[in-house]
Design a protein around this motif. Structure first.
Motif, PDB file in Angstrom:
ATOM      1  N   SER B 591       0.834  -0.964  -0.012  1.00 28.43           N
ATOM      2  CA  SER B 591       0.076  -0.766   0.084  1.00 28.43           C
ATOM      3  C   SER B 591       0.692   1.644   0.004  1.00 28.43           C
ATOM      4  CB  SER B 591      -0.738  -0.119   1.340  1.00 28.43           C
ATOM      5  OG  SER B 591      -1.742   1.415   1.691  1.00 28.43           O
ATOM      6  N   PRO B 592       0.336   1.777  -0.817  1.00 29.83           N
ATOM      7  CA  PRO B 592       1.447   3.159  -0.886  1.00 29.83           C
ATOM      8  C   PRO B 592       1.340   4.350   0.356  1.00 29.83           C
ATOM      9  CG  PRO B 592      -0.297   3.442  -1.967  1.00 29.83           C
ATOM     10  CD  PRO B 592      -0.508   2.277  -1.792  1.00 29.83           C
ATOM     11  N   ALA B 593       0.445   4.253   1.005  1.00 32.77           N
ATOM     12  CA  ALA B 593       0.139   4.933   2.475  1.00 32.77           C
ATOM     13  C   ALA B 593       1.075   5.112   3.174  1.00 32.77           C
ATOM     14  CB  ALA B 593      -1.056   4.146   2.651  1.00 32.77           C
ATOM     15  N   ALA B 594       0.950   6.419   3.680  1.00 28.79           N
ATOM     16  CA  ALA B 594       2.864   5.969   4.478  1.00 28.79           C
ATOM     17  C   ALA B 594       2.165   5.971   5.427  1.00 28.79           C
ATOM     18  CB  ALA B 594       2.548   8.107   4.456  1.00 28.79           C
ATOM     19  N   GLY B 595       3.189   5.185   6.629  1.00 27.42           N
ATOM     20  CA  GLY B 595       3.037   5.376   7.858  1.00 27.42           C
ATOM     21  C   GLY B 595       2.116   4.230   8.008  1.00 27.42           C
ATOM     22  N   LEU B 596       1.718   3.036   6.901  1.00 25.25           N
ATOM     23  CA  LEU B 596       1.130   1.971   6.902  1.00 25.25           C
ATOM     24  C   LEU B 596       2.412   0.982   6.340  1.00 25.25           C
ATOM     25  CD1 LEU B 596      -2.879   2.293   5.505  1.00 25.25           C
ATOM     26  CD2 LEU B 596      -1.610   1.949   7.910  1.00 25.25           C
ATOM     27  N   ALA B 597       2.163  -0.892   6.582  1.00 24.41           N
ATOM     28  CA  ALA B 597       2.258  -1.444   6.924  1.00 24.41           C
ATOM     29  C   ALA B 597       1.580  -2.409   5.735  1.00 24.41           C
ATOM     30  CB  ALA B 597       3.594  -2.136   7.516  1.00 24.41           C
TER      31      ALA B 597
END
Lengths: 606, 881
Positions: B591-597
């Protein structure tokens, strides 16, 4: 309003072209006359972009002429002459049929002549244009000048050709315009430079005329060409003589002024023609005896390469030297040597020529003349030889002219085995051309030919051979090799210097060693780059870029590449053949030497 | 009567009287006979005439008795007869003609009767005539038809006569006697008298019978045949019938030479000379035997001998003097010649010759306006100049060796295919060089080329490459085209790759562990982790560092875990986490969302959302991820229509699976082909295989709901991507690429790559450019602002292209496929709208080993470094730096 539907092929490529049949219909000419007028006017068929459209949808391949060309012919006054001629021929035919031979003879006697002066002017608006297109003209005229009287060729045509060609040769002699000569199996090639135009023509060897079968050669067509070419050559000659301040027509010999002497045999004719070449032409009164071109001042113009300028200067210098190469030298031509080309060449470069007085007319000095510098012989040996002159083979003259210097005569002496005669017309600027070792020796004075007896020479040759191959593969590799060499040398030097250092002071070395142990710093190894890395990379990049050739040119590119490959292969083949030949020669020489040695030993022991 | 007969008779008369007197009667008879047979020269006489002829001969013997007694009586008659000989002969001719027509004959015979009756009193000797006529009359009347049918009258008559004789033999015998007497008595005195008494000239002798040119048959019925000069009748000699003739023939030895004189009716006996004459005539000789045909020719008038002058008189004096008029004429001519008005023939011929001779002048002297020339003239190319091979003494390598010679011979039927138009030969000396045999032919072919070969400007193109502008001009002429450019000039001039660094140049690492082809890979946006998906089910996941070029994977090692999805640490190559997905993983995507893995993995028809746990990334990230996914969505938003629900199902995840990292699972009704995140990380776009109109599904994580953006399918959807910045969706179908605006729900644009089957899409991070890979080995670069057609088509691969990727930072892109090489290219995009993107292929990186004709399956650049990851079919992941 309803617009009229456009007819197909009424515009565009369909309207631009015309089949030959349509052209004949339009011009109201027979095929024979059409052919003639096409030759005279220089009209040729054209290749259309889209053949199907140009042929108005018809299949097959038709001879297509441009409509404008045919319209151009339509305005030609000769067209009417041709039609009148047709009527005239009918008259002759009728007279023959009615057995009115007197009338027929009269008709034949007064056969009308077609004047084509204006066509020459029309096809060649300037003199330079005419000179540019003189190659075919001269070649054909020289060929026709050797022809006997033929069935389909007007009787005076070959005579006229003889006259005009000799006049032209005189003009070349007077202008000192000859540049290159070459003996080919087909004939003698001459290249002259007139008004900045290079003109190349071929003069066939002796006895070039052989009866040809009808489907092989149509002399009628050639004769029509000659009809135009003689006019053209005549005007060119006039202009040349005019510009050289010479009288035109020149009075050469009785042979040309008096046409009644047609029954002179071929031998006598040739002899006279050559003799005529030995006479200087009459200059106009008041003309300067020696008129040299002024020194060429080359101005430094912007954007010009100074190196190019230098080259041009050198070239001009060389040409100037060439023009007077044989000046003051006397040549004597032995009777077995074909005299015509030699007399022409020697006279072109300012030499004096003579030959056996008893055999041919026109000799200017005798064989016993002590001032003769060169005697040109084509036989293995001679009984009586003069010490005061060199006996050389005719090829020496040709090779000297091509190299623009008097070559050393050692290879060309009487009875010697001649070195190969090389063509001066091979373009040196083009890549992918095989250069035989002889040519390379000429171009590069340091080059050692393979035929040297020493082994070292051959080794060098091989090395350079490889070098050459590399060059052919890609020109970039050569500097690369140099680079690698340099690099290797540097590495060696480095090592030696280190060794030297070691030798210089062992104490320090010991100290160093100790230090090393303590500090544990290893000596840095210089990064060794793969020598060909860059080239390989470049090549890979190029190979990738190759794939980006536009689709439109992809086939062209492929074929060009294939051509390159083919040429490369040819060069490789020639080189291989040469190597094999040289090896064979060397072995033969060695064997001979060995034999001699054994013989000497045997003789000594005996 | 033919004229020669006249002469013959004349001669006879001259020859001698004795003969004549004896033969008079016989000749007469004979002449008759001859006339009958119409041939004088036949000699033999007809039967009928023989009979008549025989009579006088028989009687001749008896003549001696009666001669004198009858002499006087018949005297006059005889004289008549002799005189009328000539005409008589002619008459007899006529009579013979007359016999053809019977009617006349009859009349004649009747006339004869009358006549004979009237004259009976006068002539006793003439009695035989009428009696004969009578008898004949009788027969005529008896057999009129028979007579009519006969054509040859003489023969018929004789037949009739014979019959007659048979009937009355006695009468005949008397008559014969009478007639013979009369004839013999008549003959002699006539002759004698004729010759000596009248004393006429020979001319007159001919005309003893004065009847003239009248038909002889006029006198047939009269006893006389005409009149002599004195007007007396010339009496006919007594007629003989056939028996007489016959007898005569039998008895008279000279019968064969006896002829009848028609003018007198007398028999004439031909003399020896006559016979000789006849013989000569018949043999075609000159009649005169004395004539010598071969006597020497005496010349007296020929061009040599002029025995007599042509003219008898001498030449006139004026013939020796010059003629005044001629002199005047000559003077005039001379004057005309002098004045040049007239010309001699030689002068005329000279003039004609001079006129024929070309006069050359300075054609280019006057600077006039150049005449109109040929429209767009294409000058003929020159013949190629000779090479070394053409030399009379070429270098030895140009001579043909054995193999080349063999080829040369082989091409003898098609000489134009040969390498040279001549055979390279070495001559030891110049004098040994012979004339070239085909020289004339070559010149002729050149002439043909000049006027017959179509000419064209074959290529006139200005090639505008980025750095190249070349004007090409080629003339095609006689199949020999000459190019003035080098092939290198056709290759576009591009900046050197060295100037476009950095880009991945060599393989740095290999990530090994997968047992089967690695299908997909994706780098974490931080650049630290790499997720891969593979087809394998047999490889155990081991957390181990696997440096490059180290054999670390051996197939014999037992495997216990079914691993399909792995997360690797990029810097070390360790496998940090593995997830068994149960099915082959087609796609993995961070996922390209920052702060997520959060990792999306497509396993079969399922989309798995995985949280790799605290080993990957920071713990905080893992926590936020868990929190986000755990909290349930607002209930009012969870509204999916029936169509979507039939397609997608959000599944609950059990604790066991959750412990392994699985957070969410979305079951689709078909297998997933492609997965793509939106740049924000809330939306996932999933492409399903063979799902027609439902092949593209967009899932929203925050609301746990799915959408089917398309109602209708527009072809086989290969993959779908979100635009990096805009709310657009790129959908690649088999042939076209469509761009949809999701916000406005409309089609923005349809791109036509022109390929047969698109395989992959890659959007430039700027969003204005798109790279489309296709299975037909092409890659198309689209400038979305430029056109719907590719800006450039790159054919850098030899086989199908399966993957394409852009670098997010550097101007780099990479393509890979079934080819051995992965191609890294420079793709510079300028902000200036006027400047086109610069595409330079930089490097060919060697891919993995081919497996089932697959090599590279997925490509991805490192987000910050110029590194390239490649998922290879040989179960390795390669890192190029």
């Amino acid at each position: 309003m309803v617009s009229k539907k456009k007819k197909k092929y009424s515009s565009g490529e369909g309207a631009q072209f015309m089949t030959r049949k349509a052209a004949l219909k339009k011009l109201q000419l027979s095929l024979k006359d059409f052919r003639r007028i096409c030759i005279l006017k220089g009209i040729y068929p054209r290749e259309p972009r889209n053949r199907k459209r140009a042929q108005k949808g018809a299949g097959g391949i038709k001879t297509l002429y441009h409509t404008k060309d045919i319209k151009f012919l339509l305005h030609e006054p000769i067209l009417w002459k041709l039609r009148e001629l047709k009527v005239y021929q009918q008259k002759i035919r009728k007279a023959r049929a009615m057995r009115e031979f007197r009338q027929m003879r009269k008709y034949l006697r007064d056969y009308p002549d077609i004047n084509i002066d204006h066509i020459v002017k029309e096809r060649y608006p300037t003199f330079v244009d005419a000179l540019r297109d003189l190659d075919d003209c001269l070649t054909l005229c020289f060929l026709f000048s050797t022809f006997p009287s033929l069935k389909r060729v007007p009787r005076n045509q070959s005579l006229l050709c003889r006259r005009l060609t000799v006049e032209f040769m005189h003009a070349i002699i007077a202008a000192k315009a000859l540049r290159k000569v070459f003996i080919s199996v087909k004939g003698y090639y001459y290249q002259a430079e007139l008004e900045g135009q290079t003109i190349t023509w071929i003069v066939p060897h002796h006895f070039s005329f052989q009866p040809q079968s009808k489907d092989e050669v149509d002399f009628k067509i050639m004769s029509t060409f000659v009809e135009f070419y003689t006019m053209m050559l005549g005007f060119v000659n006039f202009k040349l003589y005019h510009s050289l301040n010479l009288v035109y027509p020149p009075k050469l010999t009785a042979a040309f002024s008096d046409t009644d002497k047609e029954l002179v045999d071929e031998q006598a004719y040739v002899a006279e023609r050559i003799a005529a070449m030995n006479i200087p032409v009459i200059k106009l009164e008041g003309a300067n005896e020696v008129e040299e071109l002024p020194e060429i001042d080359i101005f430094q113009s912007e954007g010009e390469d100074p190196q190019k300028l230098e080259e041009a200067k050198q070239e001009a210098e060389k040409v100037k030297k060439l023009k007077t190469m044989f000046k003051g030298l006397k040549f004597y031509i032995n009777r077995e040597v074909p005299r015509e080309p030699l007399v022409f060449i020697i006279r072109c470069f300012g030499g004096e020529v003579s030959w056996d007085k008893d055999l041919f007319v026109g000799a200017t000095f005798d064989e016993s003349d002590e001032s003769i510098a060169y005697q040109i012989v084509d036989r293995p040996n001679m009984d009586k030889q003069y010490l005061s002159r060199y006996y050389v083979q005719p090829q020496w003259v040709f090779d000297s002219v091509n190299t623009r210097t008097l070559l050393p005569i050692s290879k060309y002496l009487m009875g010697a085995e001649l070195p190969p005669h090389l063509s001066p017309f091979v373009d040196k600027t083009r890549d992918q051309v095989y250069k035989p070792p002889e040519e390379r020796a000429l171009l590069d004075p340091n080059f050692k030919p393979l035929n040297d007896d020493e082994d070292s020479g051959s080794e060098i040759e091989e090395a350079s051979d490889e070098d050459e191959e590399g060059k052919d593969d890609s020109e970039v590799e050569d500097p690369e090799q140099a680079l690698t060499k340099q690099y290797q040398q540097e590495v060696e030097e480095d090592s030696t210097s280190e060794d030297e250092d070691d030798d210089i002071d062992p104490e320090k070395k010991k100290l160093k060693k100790e230090k090393k142990k303590a500090m544990s710093v290893t000596t840095g190894v210089p990064h060794k780059e793969h020598p060909y890395q860059k080239e390989i990379e470049d090549k890979q990049a190029f190979r990738l870029r190759e794939k980006l050739v536009r689709k439109k040119y992809r086939n062209l590119y492929k074929s060009m590449k294939a051509g390159q490959e083919k040429r490369k292969k040819e060069i490789w083949l020639l080189r291989k053949k040469r190597r094999l030949h040289d090896e064979k020669v060397k072995e033969a020489k060695k064997a001979e030497k060995h034999k001699k040695k054994i013989q000497a030993i045997e003789a000594a022991s005996a | 009567m033919p004229p020669f007969r006249i002469g013959l008779l004349k001669r006879k008369i001259e020859s001698g009287d004795e003969k004549f007197s004896t033969n008079e009667g016989s000749t007469k008879e004979e002449s008759h006979a001859l006339e009958d047979s119409d041939n004088l020269f036949r000699g033999d006489l007809d039967d009928a005439n023989d009979a008549t002829d025989s009579e006088p001969e028989i009687n001749d013997d008896n003549d001696s008795d009666s001669n004198n007694s009858v002499d006087k009586v018949i005297f006059g008659d005889d004289a008549d007869s002799t005189l009328g000989e000539d005409e008589d002969g002619e008459d007899s001719d006529q009579s013979s003609e007359l016999t053809d027509s019977e009617a006349d004959d009859e009349d004649d015979s009747e006339d004869n009767e009358n006549e004979s009756e009237s004259e009976k009193s006068v002539d006793s000797g003439a009695e035989s005539g009428p009696s004969q006529a009578q008898s004949s009359d009788e027969v005529d009347k008896q057999l009129p038809k028979l007579r009519k049918k006969t054509t040859n009258a003489s023969k018929k008559q004789s037949k009739v006569k014979k019959q007659n004789f048979k009937n009355s033999v006695d009468i005949l015998a008397e008559k014969i006697k009478d007639s013979s007497v009369s004839s013999t008595t008549a003959c002699l005195p006539v002759e004698q008298r004729d010759e000596y008494e009248s004393g006429d000239t020979s001319d007159e002798e001919d005309r003893r019978n004065t009847t003239g040119e009248v038909p002889r048959w006029w006198y047939d019925e009269y006893p006389h045949v005409g009149y002599d000069l004195d007007g007396r009748r010339i009496m006919k000699p007594p007629q003989r019938d056939q028996i007489d003739e016959f007898l005569k023939r039998c008895e008279d030895p000279d019968f064969w030479r006896t002829v009848k004189d028609p003018s007198t009716g007398q028999d004439v006996k031909l003399s020896k000379d006559d016979l000789e004459l006849i013989r000569r005539l018949r043999e075609g000789h000159v009649p005169d035997p004395a004539h010598d045909e071969y006597q020497p020719w005496v010349e007296w008038f020929s061009r040599e001998v002029l025995a007599t002058p042509l003219r008898a008189f001498p030449d006139h004096k004026r013939s020796f003097l010059p003629s005044r008029s001629d002199a005047r004429r000559v003077a005039a001519l001379v004057h005309a010649l002098r004045m040049g008005w007239a010309k001699t023939r030689k002068q005329l011929a000279d003039e004609r010759r001079q006129k024929r001779e070309k006069e050359f002048y300075n054609l280019w002297g006057s600077e006039s306006e150049p005449p109109r020339g040929i429209h767009r003239h294409i000058p003929a190319p020159r013949r190629p100049l000779p090479s070394h091979a053409e030399s009379y003494n070429p270098p030895p390598e140009y001579l043909l060796d054995k193999r080349e010679m063999k080829e040369w011979e082989k091409l003898s039927a098609t000489p134009w295919l040969r390498k040279y138009s001549f055979l390279p030969t070495r001559h030891d000396s110049l004098r040994a060089v012979a004339a070239h045999a085909r020289y004339t032919r070559e010149r002729f072919l050149r002439c043909l080329d000049l006027y017959l070969a179509p000419r064209a400007i074959a290529m006139r193109e200005s090639i505008n490459f980025v750095h190249l502008e070349v004007e090409l001009e080629i003339h095609i002429f006689d199949k020999t085209s000459q190019l003035t450019i080098r092939p290198e000039e056709l290759v576009p001039k591009l900046p050197s790759p060295r100037d476009l660094q950095p880009f991945p140049t060599r393989e740095a690492l290999q990530f090994r562990g997968h047992a089967a082809a690695v299908r997909c890979l994706h780098v974490h946006p931080s650049g630290q982790y790499l997720a891969t998906g593979s087809d394998d089910r047999t490889v155990k996941g081991r957390e181990r560092r696997r440096p490059a070029r180290e054999p670390q994977f051996s197939p014999d090692r037992p495997t216990d875990v079914c691993l399909v999805c792995a997360v690797w640490e990029v810097s070390t190559g360790r496998c940090l986490h593995t997830v068994e997905a149960g099915e082959a993983v087609a796609r993995v995507c961070w996922s390209p969302a920052a702060g997520l893995a959060l990792l999306a993995a497509a396993a079969g028809a399922r989309l798995l959302l995985l949280a790799p746990g605290d080993r990957v990334g920071s713990r905080r990230a893992a926590e936020t991820t868990d929190r986000l996914l755990d909290e349930p969505p607002p209930p009012h938003d969870v509204a999916m229509d029936e169509r979507t629900r039939s397609c997608v199902q959000w599944e609950r995840v059990g604790a066991e699976r959750r412990a392994r990292g699985l957070r969410l699972a979305l079951a689709h009704f078909k297998d997933i082909v492609h997965v793509a995140w939106h740049s924000r990380g809330d939306y996932v776009c999933v492409t399903l295989r063979d799902a027609a109109s439902r092949s593209v599904v967009v899932h929203q994580l925050s609301r746990r709901r799915s959408q089917l953006p398309f109602r209708r399918s527009k072809g086989l959807v290969q993959c779908a991507l979100f635009h990096p910045t805009k709310p657009w969706l790129f959908v690649a179908t088999q042939r076209a690429v469509r761009i949809y605006d999701l916000a406005r729900q409309e089609l923005v644009r349809k791109l036509q790559p022109g390929a047969q089957w698109n395989s992959a899409l890659a959007a430039h991070p700027g969003g204005d450019h798109l790279l489309v890979a296709s299975y037909d080995s092409k890659c198309m670069w689209f400038d979305l602002e430029l056109s719907a057609r590719p800006y450039q088509t790159l054919r850098v691969h030899g086989r199908a292209v399966r993957a394409a990727a852009f670098h997010p930072r550097y101007p780099l892109f990479a393509t890979g496929g079934d080819d051995r090489y992965i191609v890294v290219s420079h793709g510079m995009v300028y902000n200036d709208l006027l400047q086109n993107p610069l595409l330079v292929p930089l490097k060919q990186l060697p891919g993995g080993e081919p497996r089932d004709s697959l090599v590279t399956l997925d490509l991805q650049f490192h987000p910050t470094q110029p590194w390239l990851f490649a998922a290879c079919a040989d179960s390795t992941i390669r890192l190029y730096s």
